[in-house]
Design a protein around this motif. Sequence first.
Motif, PDB file in Angstrom:
ATOM      1  N   LEU A 148      29.550  61.337  72.739  1.00 45.02           N
ATOM      2  CA  LEU A 148      30.015  61.558  71.252  1.00 45.02           C
ATOM      3  C   LEU A 148      31.622  61.137  71.495  1.00 45.02           C
ATOM      4  O   LEU A 148      32.033  60.518  70.337  1.00 45.02           O
ATOM      5  N   PHE A 149      32.441  61.276  72.514  1.00 46.32           N
ATOM      6  CA  PHE A 149      33.797  61.019  72.419  1.00 46.32           C
ATOM      7  C   PHE A 149      33.592  59.120  72.413  1.00 46.32           C
ATOM      8  O   PHE A 149      34.580  58.588  71.843  1.00 46.32           O
ATOM      9  N   ALA A 150      32.762  58.526  73.301  1.00 47.45           N
ATOM     10  CA  ALA A 150      32.897  57.220  73.511  1.00 47.45           C
ATOM     11  C   ALA A 150      32.585  56.590  72.157  1.00 47.45           C
ATOM     12  O   ALA A 150      33.230  55.530  71.890  1.00 47.45           O
ATOM     13  N   GLN A 151      31.693  57.261  71.235  1.00 48.54           N
ATOM     14  CA  GLN A 151      31.204  56.340  70.250  1.00 48.54           C
ATOM     15  C   GLN A 151      32.131  56.524  69.130  1.00 48.54           C
ATOM     16  O   GLN A 151      32.234  55.664  68.132  1.00 48.54           O
ATOM     17  N   VAL A 152      33.327  57.291  69.187  1.00 49.90           N
ATOM     18  CA  VAL A 152      34.461  57.280  68.176  1.00 49.90           C
ATOM     19  C   VAL A 152      35.152  55.784  68.447  1.00 49.90           C
ATOM     20  O   VAL A 152      35.642  55.334  67.366  1.00 49.90           O
ATOM     21  N   PHE A 153      35.037  55.323  69.430  1.00 47.16           N
ATOM     22  CA  PHE A 153      35.824  53.692  69.798  1.00 47.16           C
ATOM     23  C   PHE A 153      34.830  52.566  69.906  1.00 47.16           C
ATOM     24  O   PHE A 153      35.383  51.809  69.854  1.00 47.16           O
ATOM     25  N   LEU A 154      33.521  52.878  70.298  1.00 43.02           N
ATOM     26  CA  LEU A 154      32.806  51.808  70.638  1.00 43.02           C
ATOM     27  C   LEU A 154      31.583  51.866  69.985  1.00 43.02           C
ATOM     28  O   LEU A 154      30.996  52.864  69.309  1.00 43.02           O
ATOM     29  N   ASP A 155      30.891  50.652  69.738  1.00 45.80           N
ATOM     30  CA  ASP A 155      29.443  50.426  69.080  1.00 45.80           C
ATOM     31  C   ASP A 155      28.405  51.197  70.110  1.00 45.80           C
ATOM     32  O   ASP A 155      28.831  51.434  71.081  1.00 45.80           O
ATOM     33  N   ASP A 156      27.128  51.206  69.506  1.00 41.61           N
ATOM     34  CA  ASP A 156      26.406  51.852  70.389  1.00 41.61           C
ATOM     35  C   ASP A 156      25.926  51.403  71.711  1.00 41.61           C
ATOM     36  O   ASP A 156      25.805  51.990  72.593  1.00 41.61           O
TER      37      ASP A 156
END
Length: 302
Positions: A148-156
């Motif tokens: 959830l944290f990573a998807q704020v910055f990166l695509d899937d």
Amino acid sequence: MTTPTEPPVPPGRPLTARPGRKLGPILPNTGSAHCAWLQPMRDTYLASGLTLNELSERLRFAKSKISELLRGVGLYPRWEIVCMLAVELGMPNWPLYQLWRQAAFEAHKSSEWVDNCTERTTVLTTTHTAPPLEHRAFRELAENHYTLFAQVFLDDDQRDTAVSDTFDILWLNWNDALASHDTRRFAWNVLRATVMARTPHRDGRPELGRAAFDTAALQALTDPADCIGQVTESLEMFTAMSRLPAGQLDVMVLRRLCGFTPETVSALLGTSLAAVRSDERHATRFLESVLCPPHTTEGNTP
């Protein structure tokens, strides 16, 4: 989902003095994906007490070449020599291979090149050994939150790769993670570094603009005009958030965009609840000062 509330108990790990000439640093132009496996390999070598001469004799490989590999000098290394060195250093093969392979593609190596590199080490490369029990338990508790944290910055695709790489890096550094002051904090630092290495930056600040299109406020709107206004407002907020110090940014992303409670954020970051609340309070004040500056009356000096 439950978050890890207590870090695993660190094992005893005596420091090993390593004789011989000090190994030079990793070259500054070495890519982040390359460093993801190279730094743990260097750390393992330095802690082993072995010298380059001893490794050269055991591997029957030139000392200068081993030194270059451990510094990121020259062309991206083939898997055969990386694997041989890992075996001598007692490093887990599977996470190292996964990270090496990912970095090879980011170094613009072809699938054919990668496959050719692994022909002589097929058994070692394809043997998916299990990580330590504590590592597996930690991953089960933290992986969804990290995603959830990573998807704020990166695509899937980038998100999934960053999270997977994080746990591979942790596996390679698991003894260091357990020996650290707080395993959760150690792991969060690995996740953050991995995510930020893949995140687009502008003026040295991470871009959060893509998160505007996933906000709950936007998804609740049906009028296109309202959606446009919400996107504009969200983009302004995310631009301001990107100016926050790292700790405050993490807290705000986890609290405001991921929707975690302060207690969950405290557990994920491996920091005190008071520190989380303090970071959120200071960040909120900053964002309010940027997005809602106090109105000045006529005749007042700005």
